[in-house]
Design a protein around this motif. Structure first.
Motif, PDB file in Angstrom:
ATOM      1  N   LEU A 101       0.827  -1.206   0.000  1.00 40.07           N
ATOM      2  CA  LEU A 101       0.000   0.000   0.000  1.00 40.07           C
ATOM      3  C   LEU A 101       0.863   1.259   0.000  1.00 40.07           C
ATOM      4  O   LEU A 101       0.537   2.250  -0.639  1.00 40.07           O
ATOM      5  CB  LEU A 101      -0.950  -0.007   1.205  1.00 40.07           C
ATOM      6  N   LYS A 102       1.997   1.224   0.724  1.00 38.23           N
ATOM      7  CA  LYS A 102       2.829   2.437   0.768  1.00 38.23           C
ATOM      8  C   LYS A 102       3.404   2.768  -0.614  1.00 38.23           C
ATOM      9  O   LYS A 102       3.503   3.934  -0.979  1.00 38.23           O
ATOM     10  CB  LYS A 102       3.933   2.334   1.826  1.00 38.23           C
ATOM     11  N   GLU A 103       3.721   1.734  -1.382  1.00 36.27           N
ATOM     12  CA  GLU A 103       4.257   2.003  -2.731  1.00 36.27           C
ATOM     13  C   GLU A 103       3.174   2.493  -3.682  1.00 36.27           C
ATOM     14  O   GLU A 103       3.407   3.386  -4.496  1.00 36.27           O
ATOM     15  CB  GLU A 103       4.920   0.738  -3.282  1.00 36.27           C
TER      16      GLU A 103
ATOM     17  N   THR B 277       6.173  -2.456   8.676  1.00 39.54           N
ATOM     18  CA  THR B 277       7.284  -1.908   7.887  1.00 39.54           C
ATOM     19  C   THR B 277       7.089  -2.205   6.396  1.00 39.54           C
ATOM     20  O   THR B 277       7.507  -1.434   5.552  1.00 39.54           O
ATOM     21  CB  THR B 277       8.653  -2.428   8.376  1.00 39.54           C
ATOM     22  N   GLN B 278       6.417  -3.313   6.083  1.00 36.31           N
ATOM     23  CA  GLN B 278       6.172  -3.614   4.659  1.00 36.31           C
ATOM     24  C   GLN B 278       5.120  -2.715   4.036  1.00 36.31           C
ATOM     25  O   GLN B 278       5.258  -2.277   2.904  1.00 36.31           O
ATOM     26  CB  GLN B 278       5.694  -5.071   4.505  1.00 36.31           C
ATOM     27  N   GLU B 279       4.044  -2.450   4.782  1.00 36.22           N
ATOM     28  CA  GLU B 279       2.900  -1.752   4.174  1.00 36.22           C
ATOM     29  C   GLU B 279       2.886  -0.242   4.410  1.00 36.22           C
ATOM     30  O   GLU B 279       2.244   0.482   3.656  1.00 36.22           O
ATOM     31  CB  GLU B 279       1.565  -2.319   4.731  1.00 36.22           C
ATOM     32  N   CYS B 280       3.539   0.219   5.484  1.00 34.95           N
ATOM     33  CA  CYS B 280       3.289   1.597   5.942  1.00 34.95           C
ATOM     34  C   CYS B 280       4.474   2.535   5.734  1.00 34.95           C
ATOM     35  O   CYS B 280       5.609   2.188   6.053  1.00 34.95           O
ATOM     36  CB  CYS B 280       2.967   1.598   7.440  1.00 34.95           C
ATOM     37  N   ALA B 281       4.171   3.747   5.279  1.00 35.92           N
ATOM     38  CA  ALA B 281       5.191   4.791   5.173  1.00 35.92           C
ATOM     39  C   ALA B 281       5.079   5.785   6.325  1.00 35.92           C
ATOM     40  O   ALA B 281       5.912   6.683   6.453  1.00 35.92           O
ATOM     41  CB  ALA B 281       5.057   5.524   3.844  1.00 35.92           C
ATOM     42  N   ILE B 282       4.025   5.645   7.144  1.00 33.70           N
ATOM     43  CA  ILE B 282       3.862   6.540   8.301  1.00 33.70           C
ATOM     44  C   ILE B 282       3.246   5.741   9.447  1.00 33.70           C
ATOM     45  O   ILE B 282       2.410   4.854   9.212  1.00 33.70           O
ATOM     46  CB  ILE B 282       3.004   7.782   7.924  1.00 33.70           C
TER      47      ILE B 282
END
Ligand code: XIL
Length: 392
Positions: free
Chosen positions: A56-58, A87-92
């Motif tokens: 999702l973050k990408e 850590t895989q999905e989230c940028a915040i």
């Protein structure tokens, strides 16, 4: 009003930091049709197909957006599988409870940053942004609050709290929810403000006071007014939207340093809380016209009253996610999508008092990942809305 250096940094937070997760080319986003009504969901024909396995973050970063979730110290520090999925999905990352007064202030004269610092360090170590929730709220207050705070000392205690906490994290915070849930039309004041302890002791100026103190303590962060109940197509939803717009206009006209509206978006997938994408789209447009950014800050879908069948339930929840996000993300001033948790069993909705007491006894499923950290249709719905969002 603000100096150039700070504006530039704030613009970097709005725009540049969304590249944290790396960008990949994506198909050009589609706009929603303005008159689209909520589709009938739960029917098997609705398509939730997603292209590729990208996180999702990408997907968010490809559109100049930031995706992330709230998390708690007690869960992330004890469950490495859960932490890995953040850590895989989230940028915040946003602490769900660990920066509230009740956690930070064990007694009137003691501040305890242990849990907040652990989460800040976790975010930093994994290249995630960190955001603060919340400096001023009528809930999440410590036991001593009631017997200690009064009209005479309220201003001192509030400003001291904001100074200490915002300064402690200055330079580390992407954004701060400075004031949370100040609007509540059901309390029937002419300004539609909530009859909170802060209002009782300080009058409506407590909101301006809080934003000014936060701006002074951390001049580089995005200062957010965060609220709930503004999404539903009901009388209360309409009154809340009008009152929030009025409040934001008032703050802007006085030069109070507010930079963004936080839309909590605790959606209810049931008839009593219908969504109307057209009205939500118009509302975010009105907020953007005030020169404010918009953050979706606490997205989840309550499934307390939905059918037991997991397939049916997951489709209804996913439908609510996609309907809502398609409407909101059509507005370029929206900079983030943050879900209130990532994996179902860690959701506040799992607690009986917040919707966890389903009559059939089955666990709630309000978030993108299930108990085994598997991506659900809710994950697909968020991914689809991000993929279809216009690029910022
Ligand atoms: C919730 C937490 O998730 C729960 O664990 C806690 O018991 C109560 O608060 N709006 C907000 C959040 O702004 O702070 C709330 O978080 C959910 C509603």
């Amino acid at each position: 009003m603000y100096n150039h250096r700070l504006l530039t940094r704030r613009h970097a937070l709005w725009l540049g930091l969304a590249t944290v997760a790396g960008m990949s080319a994506c198909a050009k986003g589609k706009s929603i049709k303005q008159d689209q009504q909520v589709q009938v969901v739960g029917k098997s024909e609705r398509d939730f197909t997603v292209t590729g396995e990208t996180s999702l973050k990408e997907r968010a970063a490809a559109k100049g957006l930031i995706y992330g979730a709230s998390g708690r110290y007690r869960d992330l520090s004890s469950n490495s599988d859960l932490a890995d999925h953040y850590t895989q999905e989230c940028a915040i990352l946003v602490p769900g409870n660990d920066l509230k007064w009740s956690t930070l202030r064990p007694s009137p004269d003691r501040f305890d940053f242990t849990k907040g610092d652990w989460l800040a360090n976790f975010a930093h170590t994994h290249g995630m942004l960190f955001r603060g929730h919340t400096l001023v709220w009528n809930q999440g207050l410590p036991k001593w609050f009631q017997e200690t705070v009064n009209k005479q000392n309220a201003e001192h205690i509030l400003v001291e709290h904001i100074q200490k906490v915002a300064r402690h994290y200055a330079g580390q915070m992407h954004s701060w929810d400075v004031v949370n849930e100040a609007v509540y039309p059901k309390h029937q004041r002419s300004d539609s403000l909530r009859r909170s302890p802060w209002l009782k002791f300080l009058g409506s100026d407590y909101i301006d006071l809080a934003f000014r103190a936060a701006a002074e303590a951390d001049p580089q962060t995005i200062l957010v007014y965060n609220d709930v109940r503004m999404n539903t197509d009901t009388e209360d939803g309409e009154a809340t939207r009008i009152a929030i717009l009025k409040l934001l206009e008032r703050l802007k006209s006085r030069g109070t340093p507010v930079h963004a509206l936080g839309m909590q978006a605790h959606l209810w997938a049931k008839d009593q809380a219908p969504l109307n994408p057209r009205k939500i789209r118009a509302f975010v447009g009105d907020v953007a016209d005030l020169g404010l950014k918009i953050m979706v800050t606490e997205l989840d879908v309550k499934d307390q009253h939905l059918p037991k069948d997991t397939n049916v339930r997951d489709r209804i929840v996913a439908g609510a996610y996609e309907d809502y996000l398609s409407a909101v993300l059509d507005e370029p001033a929206v900079i983030s999508v943050i879900t209130w948790g990532l994996s179902d069993p860690y959701s506040w909705r799992a607690k009986p008092q917040f919707g966890g007491d389903r009559k059939d006894g089955t666990p709630v499923r309000p978030l993108p990942l299930d108990a085994q950290m598997k991506r659900k249709l809710a994950w697909n719905a968020i991914a689809r809305a991000l993929d279809n969002a216009p690029k910022r």
